[in-house]
Each structure stands twice: as C-alpha cells, then as structure tokens.
Scaffold this active site. Structure first.
Site, mmCIF file in Angstrom:
data_model
loop_
_atom_site.group_PDB
_atom_site.id
_atom_site.type_symbol
_atom_site.label_atom_id
_atom_site.label_comp_id
_atom_site.label_asym_id
_atom_site.label_seq_id
_atom_site.Cartn_x
_atom_site.Cartn_y
_atom_site.Cartn_z
ATOM 1 N N CYS A 52 0.337 -1.018 0.027
ATOM 2 C CA CYS A 52 0.253 0.159 0.053
ATOM 3 C C CYS A 52 0.809 1.333 -0.163
ATOM 4 O O CYS A 52 2.115 1.189 0.613
ATOM 5 C CB CYS A 52 -0.354 -0.173 1.666
ATOM 6 S SG CYS A 52 -0.932 1.409 2.035
ATOM 7 N N GLU A 53 0.724 1.876 -0.748
ATOM 8 C CA GLU A 53 1.540 3.050 -1.316
ATOM 9 C C GLU A 53 1.293 4.178 0.068
ATOM 10 O O GLU A 53 2.263 5.093 0.509
ATOM 11 C CB GLU A 53 1.375 3.639 -2.522
ATOM 12 C CG GLU A 53 -0.032 4.563 -2.884
ATOM 13 C CD GLU A 53 0.118 4.586 -4.112
ATOM 14 O OE1 GLU A 53 0.169 4.683 -4.852
ATOM 15 O OE2 GLU A 53 -1.202 5.719 -4.345
ATOM 16 N N HIS A 54 -0.166 4.044 0.622
ATOM 17 C CA HIS A 54 0.204 5.287 2.257
ATOM 18 C C HIS A 54 0.972 5.283 2.693
ATOM 19 O O HIS A 54 1.049 5.770 3.810
ATOM 20 C CB HIS A 54 -2.011 5.362 2.200
ATOM 21 C CG HIS A 54 -2.389 6.116 1.481
ATOM 22 N ND1 HIS A 54 -3.591 5.205 0.413
ATOM 23 C CD2 HIS A 54 -2.198 7.063 -0.687
ATOM 24 C CE1 HIS A 54 -4.129 6.041 0.025
ATOM 25 N NE2 HIS A 54 -3.054 6.803 -0.775
ATOM 26 N N HIS A 55 1.287 2.709 3.118
ATOM 27 C CA HIS A 55 1.229 3.408 4.689
ATOM 28 C C HIS A 55 2.663 2.653 4.006
ATOM 29 O O HIS A 55 3.459 1.919 5.614
ATOM 30 C CB HIS A 55 0.441 2.225 5.296
ATOM 31 C CG HIS A 55 -0.813 3.048 5.880
ATOM 32 N ND1 HIS A 55 -1.890 3.500 5.124
ATOM 33 C CD2 HIS A 55 -0.902 3.877 6.768
ATOM 34 C CE1 HIS A 55 -2.606 4.153 5.530
ATOM 35 N NE2 HIS A 55 -2.431 4.651 7.098
ATOM 36 N N GLN A 89 -4.907 -0.171 -4.381
ATOM 37 C CA GLN A 89 -5.932 -1.713 -5.388
ATOM 38 C C GLN A 89 -7.037 -0.975 -6.342
ATOM 39 O O GLN A 89 -7.045 -1.853 -7.055
ATOM 40 C CB GLN A 89 -7.181 -2.299 -3.918
ATOM 41 C CG GLN A 89 -7.248 -3.613 -4.308
ATOM 42 C CD GLN A 89 -8.463 -4.303 -3.209
ATOM 43 O OE1 GLN A 89 -7.965 -4.070 -1.751
ATOM 44 N NE2 GLN A 89 -9.110 -4.943 -3.827
ATOM 45 N N HIS A 116 -5.724 -5.965 4.026
ATOM 46 C CA HIS A 116 -4.696 -4.249 3.546
ATOM 47 C C HIS A 116 -4.089 -4.831 5.261
ATOM 48 O O HIS A 116 -5.228 -4.842 5.794
ATOM 49 C CB HIS A 116 -5.329 -3.220 3.464
ATOM 50 C CG HIS A 116 -5.192 -3.325 2.140
ATOM 51 N ND1 HIS A 116 -5.154 -2.227 1.667
ATOM 52 C CD2 HIS A 116 -6.448 -3.766 1.427
ATOM 53 C CE1 HIS A 116 -5.773 -2.166 0.378
ATOM 54 N NE2 HIS A 116 -6.746 -3.093 0.022
ATOM 55 N N CYS A 134 -2.660 -2.360 7.048
ATOM 56 C CA CYS A 134 -3.005 -1.101 6.497
ATOM 57 C C CYS A 134 -3.989 -1.180 7.724
ATOM 58 O O CYS A 134 -4.384 0.269 8.768
ATOM 59 C CB CYS A 134 -2.350 0.333 5.847
ATOM 60 S SG CYS A 134 -3.332 0.251 4.642
#
Ligand code: ZN
Length: 186
Positions: A76-79, A117, A145, A147
């Site tokens: 996941c590119e956010h976490h 995703q 996920h 995260c």
C-alpha cells in the site's frame, strides 16, 4: 534504476527516528536487507507488462476466458504495508488469447509497485485491453490490507473488493454476472 544508498540511508533514519540503536547486532544488516528486498517487491516499477503479453495465440471462438485465484502480494502506497489476496481475470477474446501464465505475470508486474488496490485493478484491465484488444475484459481483486488489520481500525479478515470492467463487460450486465458466478464457484 533504484538507488540502494538512498534506501539504506532512509531505513537507518527511520530506525533512529523510532529510537532504535542502529549499531545493535540485529539491526546491522537491516538497511542492506531492505534495499535488496525493495529490488524484489518494487521491481515491477521497471517492468513493462506488455513484455509478457506479446506472445499470443489465435483462437477461432470468442468464449470467455477466466483465470481466477491468482495470488498476489503488493504494498500500500499510503503506509508501505503489505496488502495481499487474489486476482480474478476474465476476458472475451477477439481472435487472440495470451498464455494463461502471462495473466499472472501481468498481475505481478503491477503488484510489485507501491500501489492502491483500485489503481492496480484498473491498470491490469487496461494492460490486457491494450495488448490483447479483446471484446471486453474484467478484473476483480480481493485483498486484505495490513494497514487496516494490524493498525488503524484493526479488523482482521476484512477484505477490500475492487472491480474494473471494460468493453462488453461494461455494456452487458449479464456477462459480468456470469463472470462473478464463475469466480465464486469452488
Ligand atoms: Zn494503507
């Protein structure tokens, strides 16, 4: 290409930032280990999915092709935490099909990038549409996920489902339903 020095320096900074002693034995090799790991789990950034879809076979019929339960692991590119699950792909060819293993390879190229995703689902569908030029393509991803399960709202086992339908899968609801029914079959 990847800058391993930057990755190593960044990992050291994070470890120092959380208050770790980067000279202790267990952490000594960690920056280098993570740099090598990045080459593997983010290597998809340097791969063109078209490469895997060049080899095609001619078919006389235009029956739906389904490849389901393709296991994938992404980040996941956010976490920068893993999300992983299954990809299901269906398409109706227009005279040409790809080797079945190539669908899994295409999933892999997009999974091995920092991702969300929704985008990954659309990118896989787009790559198949561009390279195979089928009458329609549909891609469904279901993933857990970490995260969301090891932090944040902590709901282990919850899955995120995303779907992209192009061409006749977008136009014909019954075709979408047929795909979903076949994916759900054991
Ligand atoms: Zn996340």
């Amino acid at each position: 290409m990847m800058d391993y020095d930057k990755i190593r320096a960044g990992v050291r900074l994070i470890l120092e930032g959380i208050g770790e002693d980067i000279t202790r034995e267990g952490l000594l090799e960690t920056p280098d280990r993570i740099a090598r790991m990045c080459a593997e789990i983010y290597g998809g950034l340097y791969e063109d999915p078209a490469k895997h879809l060049q080899k095609q076979f001619t078919v006389a019929n235009d029956d739906m092709v389904i490849e389901k339960d393709i296991t994938f692991y992404s980040t996941c590119e956010h976490h920068l935490l893993p999300f992983y699950g299954k990809a299901h792909i269906g398409y109706v060819p227009d005279g040409r099909v790809a080797g079945l293993s190539k669908l899994a390879r295409t999933v892999d190229v997009f999974a091995r990038r920092p991702q969300i995703q929704e985008k990954m689902t659309a990118q896989i569908a787009q790559a198949l549409a561009e390279n195979l030029k089928p009458k329609g393509v549909i891609v469904m991803l279901e993933a857990e996920h970490t995260c969301m399960t090891m932090r944040g709202i902590k709901k282990p086992g919850s899955r995120t489902v995303t779907l992209t339908a192009l061409g006749i899968f977008q136009e014909q609801r019954d075709l979408q339903d047929r795909f979903l029914a076949m994916v759900k079959q054991l």
